[in-house]
Design an enzyme around this catalytic site. Structure first.
Site, PDB file in Angstrom:
ATOM      1  CG  HIS A 202      -8.231   7.150   0.928  1.00 62.81           C
ATOM      2  ND1 HIS A 202      -7.510   6.305   1.780  1.00 62.81           N
ATOM      3  CD2 HIS A 202      -7.838   7.267  -0.268  1.00 62.81           C
ATOM      4  CE1 HIS A 202      -6.667   5.691   0.880  1.00 62.81           C
ATOM      5  NE2 HIS A 202      -7.016   6.147  -0.329  1.00 62.81           N
ATOM      6  CB  CYS A 327       0.565  -0.901  -2.124  1.00 64.71           C
ATOM      7  SG  CYS A 327       0.226   0.868  -1.848  1.00 64.71           S
TER       8      CYS A 327
HETATM    9  C1  LIG Z   1      -2.237   6.216  -0.911  1.00 67.99           C
HETATM   10  C2  LIG Z   1      -1.551   6.742  -2.185  1.00 67.99           C
HETATM   11  C3  LIG Z   1      -1.794   6.633  -3.547  1.00 67.99           C
HETATM   12  C4  LIG Z   1      -2.969   5.837  -3.913  1.00 67.99           C
HETATM   13  O1  LIG Z   1      -4.258   6.834  -3.658  1.00 67.99           O
HETATM   14  P1  LIG Z   1      -5.763   6.121  -3.805  1.00 67.99           P
HETATM   15  O2  LIG Z   1      -6.642   7.332  -3.562  1.00 67.99           O
HETATM   16  O3  LIG Z   1      -5.847   5.173  -2.387  1.00 67.99           O
HETATM   17  O4  LIG Z   1      -5.867   5.373  -5.190  1.00 67.99           O
HETATM   18  C5  LIG Z   1      -1.056   7.205  -4.313  1.00 67.99           C
HETATM   19  N1  LIG Z   1       0.153   7.832  -4.282  1.00 67.99           N
HETATM   20  C6  LIG Z   1       0.355   7.843  -2.871  1.00 67.99           C
HETATM   21  C7  LIG Z   1       1.778   8.590  -2.518  1.00 67.99           C
HETATM   22  C8  LIG Z   1      -0.191   7.423  -1.870  1.00 67.99           C
HETATM   23  O5  LIG Z   1       0.136   7.448  -0.585  1.00 67.99           O
END
Ligand SMILES: *Cc1c(COP(=O)(O)O)cnc(C)c1O
Length: 405
Positions: A202, A327
């Site tokens: 995503h 987050c």
């Molecule tokens: C967005 C992000 C994640 C988490 O990914 P998800 O697929 O949403 O669980 C982990 N590490 C980094 C660096 C991110 O930017």
């Protein structure tokens, strides 16, 4: 400008319409379970294996080295816990950094409770990890090094190839969370000497809830203990019925990213410079956070003195921006990343993160600059502190860092 402007592409990206079209048949008529042996299952399996090749191609891997997961949070957990469990007899020490995503940090905190030991390396003032510090942190009981490829807050790109070489020479496995870099800059697991890499769809214009973990098969063969048990899918490493439509979308998103990457990153660097130069020209006491050159094409992160970033973003209702990572945007605590960079507490509490992406246009950037300049001016007009400090005291020197185009 009527419709809202999305400048938060580090948090997520809209699904590419062509990616969505590819997925639809696997949500409707081709609904088979990829583990079934009948015709419905075979069709699903073929689509999954095609996507596996597409994902592998983007990072220079062998398709057999790609394990599909629910996203990068799961991939990070699987990598760290899976290696810890697999190699605990060899040692219990993990090296990571202070600027990792919470999916890495919180997993390490959890492992510490089980008796593992973690070194959280500092970064320099640009948010970059020093390979020599990695080398000196390695101990006889070190089993894993995990370093984020590019920071999701300040966009600084870490020297993974050098760190990977150090890890390889020491015989220590090397993992990287490359969520922010795949499809944005060249990522090749061999050039970077990577053994495990976390990916998610995503953030590259694919669907949410699907990701992958790259696991090196040879030189060295990387053994990983599964973190969920069941039907034994994905080579028994990750049980669970495959998310076929998600996987198809992820694969296609990777293929599109690969073809668009070069041109799109040049375009984003141009837009990013326009944004930064526009803001810097009209807003004094504006500080660039992160490396002036070695950063993600779509990333800009600034702190503006005497400006509370949450208040500013509230005033810019139609512009989707973030103060830090998605987050942690609810907390008023200073950014861990900026603090690790040694940035003054007041500035570390007030970052503004711009995440530029495919949908953004020159018009949007000009609008955003104008609106920000206007609101900063308004806020400062009613700020006695700014009037006092801004006029009488030469506060921190103005930011003279220039970004490359
Ligand atoms: C967005 C992000 C994640 C988490 O990914 P998800 O697929 O949403 O669980 C982990 N590490 C980094 C660096 C991110 O930017």
């Amino acid at each position: 400008m009527e419709s809202p402007i999305f400048l938060d592409h580090h948090s997520t990206t809209p699904i590419d319409p062509d990616v969505f079209s590819e997925m639809i048949p696997f949500l409707t008529q081709n609904f088979g379970n990829a583990s079934s042996s009948h015709i419905f299952g075979q069709e699903a399996r073929r689509a999954v294996e095609k996507a596996r090749v597409q994902v592998a191609n983007l990072i220079g891997a062998n398709p057999k080295e790609i394990i599909f997961t629910s996203g990068a949070t799961e991939s990070d957990n699987l990598a760290i816990k899976g290696i810890a469990e697999s190699y605990h007899r060899r040692g219990n020490h993990i090296i990571t950094t202070q600027i990792e995503h919470s999916a890495i940090l919180d997993t390490c905190y959890f492992l510490e409770k089980l008796g593992f030991e973690t070194t959280y390396l500092p970064v320099d003032k640009y948010g970059m990890v020093d390979p020599e510090q990695v080398a000196s942190a390695i101990k006889p009981n070190t089993i894993l090094i995990s370093i984020i490829h590019a920071s999701n807050e300040v966009g600084t790109i870490n020297p993974l190839a050098e760190i990977g070489q150090i890890a390889r020479q020491a015989g220590v496995l090397f993992h990287s969370d490359a969520v922010q870099t795949i499809g944005k800059i060249d990522v090749n697991v061999d050039h970077l000497n990577i053994d495990l890499m976390s990916l998610t769809a995503h953030k590259v214009y694919g669907p949410k809830g699907i990701g992958a973990l790259y696991i090196r098969r040879k030189k060295p063969k990387t053994r990983i203990k599964p973190q969920n048990y069941g039907g034994g899918q994905e080579g028994k490493v990750r049980s669970g019925t495959l998310n076929v439509s998600g996987i198809v979308g992820f694969g296609y998103a990777c293929q599109i990213a690969q073809t668009k990457m070069q041109k799109e990153s040049e375009r984003l660097i141009g837009l990013r410079s326009r944004l930064y130069e526009g803001l810097k020209e009209q807003i004094d006491f504006l500080h660039l956070n992160g490396h002036p050159q070695k950063r993600l094409p779509g990333n800009l992160n600034v702190s503006i003195e005497f400006i509370d970033s949450v208040t500013l973003l509230e005033k810019l209702k139609n512009i989707a921006l973030s103060t830090g990572s998605a987050c942690s945007s609810n907390s008023s605590a200073p950014s861990k990343v900026l603090t690790a960079m040694g940035i003054d507490d007041n500035l570390a509490r007030n970052p503004i993160r711009f995440g530029l992406g495919r949908s953004n246009t020159t018009n949007e950037i000009d609008f955003v600059v104008a609106r920000m300049v206007e609101e900063v001016k308004n806020m400062r007009e009613s700020s006695p502190l700014y009037k006092l400090m801004g006029s009488e005291v030469e506060s921190s020197p103005p930011n003279r860092m220039k970004m490359v185009n």
